[in-house]
Design a protein around this motif. Sequence first.
Motif, short mmCIF file in Angstrom:
data_model
loop_
_atom_site.label_atom_id
_atom_site.label_comp_id
_atom_site.label_asym_id
_atom_site.label_seq_id
_atom_site.Cartn_x
_atom_site.Cartn_y
_atom_site.Cartn_z
N GLU A 111 0.84 -1.21 0.00
CA GLU A 111 0.00 0.00 0.00
C GLU A 111 0.87 1.26 0.00
O GLU A 111 0.61 2.21 -0.74
N ALA A 112 1.93 1.27 0.83
CA ALA A 112 2.78 2.46 0.92
C ALA A 112 3.54 2.72 -0.37
O ALA A 112 3.76 3.87 -0.75
N LEU A 113 3.92 1.66 -1.06
CA LEU A 113 4.62 1.81 -2.34
C LEU A 113 3.69 2.30 -3.45
O LEU A 113 4.15 2.77 -4.49
N GLY A 114 2.39 2.13 -3.23
CA GLY A 114 1.42 2.54 -4.24
C GLY A 114 1.04 1.42 -5.19
O GLY A 114 0.46 1.68 -6.23
N LEU A 115 1.32 0.18 -4.83
CA LEU A 115 0.94 -0.95 -5.70
C LEU A 115 -0.45 -1.48 -5.34
O LEU A 115 -0.99 -2.35 -6.03
N MET A 116 -1.01 -0.99 -4.23
CA MET A 116 -2.33 -1.43 -3.79
C MET A 116 -3.18 -0.19 -3.54
O MET A 116 -2.65 0.86 -3.15
N LEU A 117 -4.48 -0.28 -3.80
CA LEU A 117 -5.34 0.89 -3.54
C LEU A 117 -5.31 1.23 -2.06
O LEU A 117 -5.20 0.34 -1.21
N PRO A 118 -5.40 2.50 -1.71
CA PRO A 118 -5.36 2.91 -0.30
C PRO A 118 -6.40 2.16 0.54
O PRO A 118 -7.50 1.85 0.07
N GLY A 119 -6.02 1.87 1.77
CA GLY A 119 -6.94 1.21 2.69
C GLY A 119 -6.97 -0.29 2.56
O GLY A 119 -7.78 -0.96 3.19
N GLY A 120 -6.06 -0.86 1.75
CA GLY A 120 -6.13 -2.30 1.49
C GLY A 120 -5.36 -3.18 2.46
O GLY A 120 -5.59 -4.38 2.51
N ALA A 121 -4.46 -2.60 3.22
CA ALA A 121 -3.57 -3.45 4.02
C ALA A 121 -4.24 -4.03 5.26
O ALA A 121 -3.87 -5.12 5.70
N THR A 122 -5.22 -3.32 5.80
CA THR A 122 -5.65 -3.72 7.16
C THR A 122 -7.01 -4.40 7.31
O THR A 122 -7.19 -5.09 8.31
N PRO A 123 -7.99 -4.23 6.43
CA PRO A 123 -9.28 -4.87 6.73
C PRO A 123 -9.12 -6.38 6.94
O PRO A 123 -8.54 -7.08 6.09
N PRO A 124 -9.64 -6.92 8.05
CA PRO A 124 -9.48 -8.35 8.29
C PRO A 124 -10.12 -9.21 7.19
O PRO A 124 -11.09 -8.79 6.55
#
Length: 560
Positions: A210-223
Motif C-alpha cells: 500500500e505504501a509503495l502505491g501498488l495497492m489501492l489505499p486502505g487495502g492493508a488492514t481490513p481483516p
Amino acid sequence: MNATAGPMRGVTSYGDQGFSRFLRGAFLAAAGYDGEDLSRPLVGITDLRSDYNPCHRGMGEIIENVKRGVLQGGALPMVFPTMSLGETLLSPTSMLFRNLLAMETEELIRAQPMDAVVLIGGCDKTVPAQMMAAAVSEVPVILEVTGPMITNSWQGERLGACTDCRRMWAKYRAGDIDESEVSAVKGALATTSGTCMVMGTASTMACMAEALGLMLPGGATPPSPTGARLRHATETGRRAAELAHNPVTPSQILDRAGFLNAIRVLAAIGGSTNAIVHLLAVARRAKVDITLRDFDLVAAQTPLLLDLKPSGSGYMEDFDQAGGLPTLMKELAPLLDLEHIGISGKSLGNELLDVAPPQPWQSTIRTLGKPLGPVGALAVLSGTLAPDGAVIKTSAATQALMQHTGPAIVFESSDDVAARIDDPDLVVTADHVLVLRNSGPVGAGMPESGSMAIPRKLAEQGVTDMVRVSDARMSGTSYGTVVLHCAPESAVGGPLALVRDGDLIRLDVAARRIDLLVDDVELEARRLNITRKPSAARGWLRLYQDHVLQADTGADMDFL
Ligand code: FES
C-alpha cells in the motif's frame, strides 16, 4: 481482433499467426467465451488457494469480488493459479521458494494474454514474490491481499498469531503453563481465515504494498472475514479494468520516492525485518537505487507510531478500526513525499486530503508529537562480524542489551540449536551471545531461525532475552535482541564462519556495530581451515544455491 491487446495478445507460436488466433478462439469458445466476452480487455487474477496454505482459505470470496469489479469495469476477468507458499507447511523454509514464485508469476504474466493483472497474496512470502514479479511487468499490476485474521481469547486473555504463539510457547518452556493449557492455547491462536494479525511479515508486506502505491489505499488492514475486505477487492477489480483500458505500469510507480515512503512507513509501524530483504529485492528488480543504508537513515528519523505486537500491544483489527494505513500516513505526511503517484492514479497528497488524522478515542495510531517509541525502530549494523551489513529490530529488543559484550556459544545449524540449547550441561549464562551460522541464503535458504529460544535452564531462572547473532532471518512476529541477516553469510566464507566458542562479541547499536573481538592474525589462520560445502545435487535447491545473492541486496537470483 486486436493482436496486441485482449485475448489475442501474444499468440502461441505455431508458425502461422492466423492459425494460432483461430485455435485460441476455438479453445476459448470451448470454455464458454463468446465474441462479446472476447471484445473486452483481459484482467488476469492470481489464485493462490491451497490446502497447504491455511492463511489463504478466504481467498475464494476475494477472487469473486475482484471478478465482479472487473466485470463492472467492462473487462473480462481470467483467474489463473500460481504456487502458494504457506509459511507453516513448507520445509525447510518458505523463503527458499520466494524467488521461485516471483519467477513463476513474472513468466505467467508475460506468457498469458492479459492487459492488467490483479495479484492476490497473503501469507508471508507471497506478497514479496508478487511485488518482485510486478517490478518487471510490462502490463499494469495491482495488488490485493487476503487481510489479517481476527483475534480470539483464552481464559480471558486476547490472543493472536503469532507473537502470542511464541510468547505462550516460551511460557510453556519456562513451566508457567502445562501441557493441557498449551494445547488449549493452540486452538485459540489462529481462528479465522487470513494472515497473522500482528505486525508480522504478512501484515508488514501488505502495508509495504500500500505504501509503495501498488495497492489501492486502505487495502492493508481490513481483516479477511470482513465486508470491508470484500469491498476493497471489488474496488481493486474495478481499478484493474480501468488500468486494462488505460495502462499505468509498475515502472511508473516504483521509484525512489515510493521506496523511501515505504521505508518510512516500515519504521513507523515497527514492521518486520523481513521487509528489508524483500524491499531490497523489489528495488533491485525495479532498478531503483535503494541500499541498507537508506533503511538506517530513514528509521533513524522516524518514530514508532503504531501500537501493535510485537513492538506494542495491539492487533491488525485495532489498526484497521483506528483508520488503517491511510490514517497513519496522514500523521506521517510531513515526512513523506506527497507527490508520489500510486496505482490509484492520484498523488499521495491527494489521497490523504480527505483522510482524518489519528482520533483521540483510539490509542493504536500515535502522533508524531506523542509517539509510542523513539526514532530508530530498525537499525542497520556493520562491523567485523558483518562487513556487508546486518539488521536489528530495536523496537522489539531489550534496551539494556543494546550495548553488550559477551562470549559466544556457536551453533552450526538449527538442528544443532535444537539438539543442544536445552542441554543441562550447556555452559551458558545470560551474558553469553548465541551465534547461529550456516543459515543464510546459500547455507539454508535463510530460514526464520535467528531468534533462537532462550536455553531452558535460563528461561526457568526468568531470563527472557539474550543477544543472538546469525545470518538467518526471524519472523516478523518475533521479539528479542536479535542481530540478523549478517552478510556475507557463513556458508560463503563470511566472518560468522570464523567464530569459536568463547570469542568475545560486542554489540553496540548506538554505534551501529557488531564486532568479533578476535585479532586479524588469528582470524586469517582460522580462515585457512574453512571449506565451502558443495551445492545440492539437483533441482531448484541447486539452482538457488548457485545463484542466490546475499541478504544485503535482497537475496534474489543473480540472473534476475
Ligand atoms: Fe501465514 Fe503467518 S503463517 S501469515
